[in-house]
Write a protein that holds these residues in place. Sequence first.
Motif, PDB file in Angstrom:
ATOM      1  N   UNK A 162      -8.124  -1.404  22.687  1.00 41.83           N
ATOM      2  CA  UNK A 162      -8.519  -0.786  23.968  1.00 41.83           C
ATOM      3  C   UNK A 162     -10.022  -0.805  24.249  1.00 41.83           C
ATOM      4  N   UNK A 163     -10.899  -0.480  23.278  1.00 46.19           N
ATOM      5  CA  UNK A 163     -12.335  -0.528  23.600  1.00 46.19           C
ATOM      6  C   UNK A 163     -12.808  -1.922  23.985  1.00 46.19           C
ATOM      7  N   UNK A 164     -12.307  -2.950  23.293  1.00 49.45           N
ATOM      8  CA  UNK A 164     -12.741  -4.313  23.597  1.00 49.45           C
ATOM      9  C   UNK A 164     -12.196  -4.778  24.944  1.00 49.45           C
ATOM     10  N   UNK A 165     -10.974  -4.366  25.291  1.00 48.48           N
ATOM     11  CA  UNK A 165     -10.425  -4.734  26.596  1.00 48.48           C
ATOM     12  C   UNK A 165     -11.278  -4.159  27.722  1.00 48.48           C
ATOM     13  N   UNK A 166     -11.640  -2.885  27.587  1.00 48.63           N
ATOM     14  CA  UNK A 166     -12.515  -2.272  28.587  1.00 48.63           C
ATOM     15  C   UNK A 166     -13.886  -2.936  28.606  1.00 48.63           C
ATOM     16  N   UNK A 167     -14.398  -3.248  27.426  1.00 51.77           N
ATOM     17  CA  UNK A 167     -15.720  -3.842  27.303  1.00 51.77           C
ATOM     18  C   UNK A 167     -15.786  -5.188  28.029  1.00 51.77           C
ATOM     19  N   UNK A 168     -14.785  -6.027  27.794  1.00 50.49           N
ATOM     20  CA  UNK A 168     -14.750  -7.353  28.420  1.00 50.49           C
ATOM     21  C   UNK A 168     -14.606  -7.231  29.933  1.00 50.49           C
ATOM     22  N   UNK A 169     -13.707  -6.362  30.374  1.00 49.12           N
ATOM     23  CA  UNK A 169     -13.497  -6.216  31.823  1.00 49.12           C
ATOM     24  C   UNK A 169     -14.750  -5.702  32.534  1.00 49.12           C
ATOM     25  N   UNK A 170     -15.447  -4.745  31.896  1.00 43.14           N
ATOM     26  CA  UNK A 170     -16.655  -4.203  32.513  1.00 43.14           C
ATOM     27  C   UNK A 170     -17.786  -5.224  32.533  1.00 43.14           C
TER      28      UNK A 170
ATOM     29  N   UNK B 105     -23.618 -10.083  13.200  1.00 41.87           N
ATOM     30  CA  UNK B 105     -23.146 -10.031  11.817  1.00 41.87           C
ATOM     31  C   UNK B 105     -21.928  -9.126  11.675  1.00 41.87           C
ATOM     32  N   UNK B 106     -21.841  -8.125  12.522  1.00 43.89           N
ATOM     33  CA  UNK B 106     -20.738  -7.162  12.416  1.00 43.89           C
ATOM     34  C   UNK B 106     -19.468  -7.656  13.106  1.00 43.89           C
ATOM     35  N   UNK B 107     -19.626  -8.368  14.223  1.00 42.45           N
ATOM     36  CA  UNK B 107     -18.452  -8.750  15.006  1.00 42.45           C
ATOM     37  C   UNK B 107     -18.336 -10.252  15.287  1.00 42.45           C
ATOM     38  N   UNK B 108     -19.454 -10.980  15.349  1.00 46.93           N
ATOM     39  CA  UNK B 108     -19.426 -12.372  15.790  1.00 46.93           C
ATOM     40  C   UNK B 108     -19.808 -13.304  14.643  1.00 46.93           C
ATOM     41  N   UNK B 109     -19.099 -13.219  13.540  1.00 46.97           N
ATOM     42  CA  UNK B 109     -19.404 -14.064  12.383  1.00 46.97           C
ATOM     43  C   UNK B 109     -18.111 -14.653  11.814  1.00 46.97           C
TER      44      UNK B 109
ATOM     45  N   UNK C 169     -14.912 -13.627  23.782  1.00 46.79           N
ATOM     46  CA  UNK C 169     -15.310 -13.553  25.196  1.00 46.79           C
ATOM     47  C   UNK C 169     -16.550 -12.680  25.351  1.00 46.79           C
ATOM     48  N   UNK C 170     -16.597 -11.580  24.617  1.00 45.78           N
ATOM     49  CA  UNK C 170     -17.785 -10.715  24.651  1.00 45.78           C
ATOM     50  C   UNK C 170     -19.007 -11.478  24.185  1.00 45.78           C
ATOM     51  N   UNK C 171     -18.837 -12.264  23.117  1.00 51.71           N
ATOM     52  CA  UNK C 171     -19.959 -13.056  22.604  1.00 51.71           C
ATOM     53  C   UNK C 171     -20.441 -14.063  23.636  1.00 51.71           C
ATOM     54  N   UNK C 172     -19.505 -14.676  24.387  1.00 56.33           N
ATOM     55  CA  UNK C 172     -19.884 -15.638  25.431  1.00 56.33           C
ATOM     56  C   UNK C 172     -20.691 -14.942  26.524  1.00 56.33           C
ATOM     57  N   UNK C 173     -20.221 -13.773  26.951  1.00 59.11           N
ATOM     58  CA  UNK C 173     -20.931 -13.044  27.999  1.00 59.11           C
ATOM     59  C   UNK C 173     -22.315 -12.594  27.545  1.00 59.11           C
ATOM     60  N   UNK C 174     -22.439 -12.256  26.275  1.00 56.86           N
ATOM     61  CA  UNK C 174     -23.703 -11.717  25.776  1.00 56.86           C
ATOM     62  C   UNK C 174     -24.662 -12.787  25.260  1.00 56.86           C
ATOM     63  N   UNK C 175     -24.097 -13.895  24.694  1.00 54.91           N
ATOM     64  CA  UNK C 175     -24.945 -14.905  24.060  1.00 54.91           C
ATOM     65  C   UNK C 175     -24.915 -16.261  24.759  1.00 54.91           C
ATOM     66  N   UNK C 176     -23.906 -16.492  25.592  1.00 54.81           N
ATOM     67  CA  UNK C 176     -23.791 -17.786  26.246  1.00 54.81           C
ATOM     68  C   UNK C 176     -22.637 -18.606  25.702  1.00 54.81           C
TER      69      UNK C 176
ATOM     70  N   UNK D 234     -11.824 -20.448  27.886  1.00 48.79           N
ATOM     71  CA  UNK D 234     -12.376 -21.471  28.783  1.00 48.79           C
ATOM     72  C   UNK D 234     -12.844 -20.852  30.097  1.00 48.79           C
ATOM     73  N   UNK D 235     -12.081 -19.896  30.624  1.00 47.80           N
ATOM     74  CA  UNK D 235     -12.491 -19.227  31.860  1.00 47.80           C
ATOM     75  C   UNK D 235     -13.774 -18.424  31.649  1.00 47.80           C
ATOM     76  N   UNK D 236     -13.904 -17.825  30.466  1.00 47.24           N
ATOM     77  CA  UNK D 236     -15.117 -17.053  30.178  1.00 47.24           C
ATOM     78  C   UNK D 236     -16.340 -17.958  30.126  1.00 47.24           C
ATOM     79  N   UNK D 237     -16.164 -19.169  29.621  1.00 46.01           N
ATOM     80  CA  UNK D 237     -17.295 -20.092  29.530  1.00 46.01           C
ATOM     81  C   UNK D 237     -17.789 -20.531  30.894  1.00 46.01           C
ATOM     82  N   UNK D 238     -16.926 -20.476  31.893  1.00 50.35           N
ATOM     83  CA  UNK D 238     -17.332 -20.868  33.227  1.00 50.35           C
ATOM     84  C   UNK D 238     -18.352 -19.893  33.830  1.00 50.35           C
TER      85      UNK D 238
END
Length: 432
Positions: A328-336, A365-369, A387-394, A420-424
């Motif tokens: 649930x936290x990640x779903x909200x995080x991505x949508x926001x 290191x905690x989540x994107x490794x 998807x969060x990593x794409x939004x935050x890092x590219x 793929x949609x997130x990368x757009x």
Amino acid sequence: MLTILQIAATMHKVEDKTKPSQEKLKKQYTKVLPGLRDAIDVSTSIKDDMKISQLRVQGHLMESVMKGDWQEVGAECLSRLPDKTEFERSVFYREICKHDRFRRNHVSAEYILYLIANGNLDEAQDLRRTPLPTFKYLADKFHIELETEWELRRFALSGMLLYLQWLKETDDQTAMENEKDEEDEHPDRDKPSRKADLAMQAICQFVRVTNEPGVWDIFITKLAELYQYLNQPEKAEATYRRYWQLNPQNPNAPKFLYNFLKSSGESDTKLIEVLQDIVTKQPSDSLVVDYIQLLLGSVSQPPESRHSVCLHHLFRLLDYPSSGQELPPWELFVNLLKSVLNSKEESELVSVRECWTERESWWPAQYFSRRNLKTTKSPQLQTLRAISAIYLQGKDCKFAQKVETWLSKGQNHHLQRKLQKAKEMTALSVSK
């Protein structure tokens, strides 16, 4: 063993107004130590424990004796006896209550709680009604306050006993209503009145306690339950609010009120008011998700400011690894994040960049490794993180590429399409 218990009980007696000095305690310890060791040896041999256990018990007893806590000494000896020690336990605790004028309420309340936990309600009720010995002179201020605290606990336990009787009446009445024998054609009409009387008596005991500062969690919920039984929900709410006001640092106090308001169908405004205090003081609490969902549905603030506030709380929630294992936290995080990127509001992007800058050095290191791919086997969770990593890092972040490869091995095509949609949206990435 009974001799040792008698020694412990009588040694607990204080002969003067002050606590025994360390020298006196050492003398007492020297006298009683051989007997204690014998008791330990006998009790441990009965239970067939190892010598390590004997050393542990001896060390605990030595510490208790040096502190003058003879109740702990006797209780430890009792715990080493076989299971059937109710008589010895009763004798010991009653002797302690008789001799110790400083902590008699403490001991009595502790023993009543023990009896309640073991289902001996009749004996607990008898002990509650037994008057404790009184003394002609008072102790110092510290002991007076201690005595007052445990007197309150006796009231609380009295209320608990009455509550349990009320609960038993409720269960008996329910059982009678479920029976279809001819004898039940004329039910006992006095049952409701007896239940109401017990409820009122329990409330009188609980109120004497819950109006004082202190941790009364297990009693406050029973008090509110009794108010609801008597069709007085406004008093139940007032009770929870008063408890929260008296104990603002107790993390459970606002939660009790929130759960009550939610079950009562109260307005979102009231729920948000309580949740705001919870998420401020407990940023890792799972109720942060409830707070964000209610806030997003609120019309008192513009959507942009709501998104900013919600993302701030979600960043704080996901700072804790335990929260990062939930969907649930990640779903909200991505949508926001997606909403903020689509809005193209510079103020919103600045707010997200500020939150991310504080975590850019350690979140990857905690989540994107790569290690996360081994420890977390949930494709949905890994996709949301990617998807969060794409939004935050590219779109070129290595973690997203590894997750995409990992998903292709598991034939998770629909999750790959989400990536793929997130990368757009990489042109709107919050990274500078």
